[in-house]
Enzyme design. Structure first.
Site, PDB file in Angstrom:
ATOM      1  CD  GLU A   1      43.076  40.916  34.157  1.00  0.00           C
ATOM      2  OE1 GLU A   1      44.018  40.116  34.109  1.00  0.00           O
ATOM      3  OE2 GLU A   1      42.013  40.748  33.533  1.00  0.00           O
TER       4      GLU A   1
ATOM      5  CE  LYS B   1      44.658  36.142  34.493  1.00  0.00           C
ATOM      6  NZ  LYS B   1      44.431  37.103  33.378  1.00  0.00           N
TER       7      LYS B   1
ATOM      8  CB  CYS C   1      40.624  38.103  34.350  1.00  0.00           C
ATOM      9  SG  CYS C   1      39.849  38.427  32.733  1.00  0.00           S
TER      10      CYS C   1
END
Length: 270
Positions: free
Chosen positions: A43, A113, A156
């Protein structure tokens, strides 16, 4: 799916797009020289700086990041993942987008995300990702490849939400990607155990490229990019310095674990 080597790249990205892409290029080349057919970047691989600067430069970051991924894929004839970079979406916000590119430069999967990191940590650091990032609204896609298997994307903070990975496993995911810029404070207690849990409960490989070290001001990442097998064994750990975690993704091992521990067949509630 065939046996292949995968690389989880570990970087210390900075608020400098060109410097980060140059570093990423070197690490991709290193991974390829070591035999990797599948290379994953963390990321924020192309930019990790203040949120205001990220938004200001988002158009350039997005354009150059996507071009970089396609160039690397075609140059080295690999599949590559950029584990999260900003793409403008209007209203002064960006998406945090992970992108998978095939060896001919074609887009294989794209994921915005969903879970945004809005957290006040005990070490005094405050993160409000939602101030500049618009959350995605769709489940991560599955990329299906005869060579690499069925690969599910995430980014993440998603790792803390097991229901997302259960949805991926229900779609047949054999490899779970978790590129991250995990904070140093939370990483020391949670990073490894969360990655192992996602591998064990879904009997899937986990590939987790990572950020490490100090990026700017007080922003510091945990490191320890990892590749974990479906039994939860750590096959490779990049430690705390920039570099690689490199390991074999083996379909025979996947089949063995799923035969011995058929939890996916024993699900009751979904």
């Amino acid at each position: 799916m065939k046996s292949y080597l995968a690389a989880a790249v570990q970087m210390t990205s900075k608020p400098d797009l060109e410097e980060n892409l140059a570093t990423a290029s070197d690490l991709v080349e290193l991974a390829v020289r070591r035999g990797a057919a599948f290379v994953t970047l963390p990321e924020n691989f192309s930019f990790l700086g203040q949120e205001t600067e990220k938004v200001k430069q988002a158009s350039e970051i997005a354009h150059k990041s996507e071009k970089f991924l396609k160039t690397m894929a075609q140059r080295y004839q690999i599949t590559i993942v950029g584990g999260g970079f900003p793409i403008p979406v209007g209203d002064g916000k960006v998406s945090n987008t992970a992108l998978m590119i095939g060896k001919n430069g074609e887009e294989l999967a794209r994921y915005e995300k969903v879970h945004l990191f809005d957290v006040n940590l005990p070490d005094g650091n405050t993160y409000q990702e939602s101030e500049t990032v618009k959350a995605g609204v769709s489940l991560p896609p599955i990329s299906i490849s005869p060579e690499l298997g069925k690969i599910g994307l995430s980014v993440c903070y998603d790792v803390r939400f097991p229901e997302l990975y259960r949805q991926l496993s229900k779609q047949g995911a054999e490899v779970l990607l978790i590129p991250a810029a995990f904070t140093a404070y939370t990483g020391k207690d949670h990073w490894q155990v969360l990655l192992k849990a996602r591998a064990i409960e879904n009997t899937a490989y986990v590939i987790a490229p990572a950020q490490t070290g100090n990026h700017y001001a007080r922003r510091t990442s945990h490191g320890h990019a990892m590749i974990i097998d479906p039994w939860g064994l750590i096959l490779s750990d990049a430690g705390e310095d920039p570099g690689l975690a490199l390991a074999e993704i083996n379909p025979s091992r996947l089949e063995q674990v799923r035969r011995q521990m058929p939890v996916l067949n024993h699900r009751v509630f979904g």
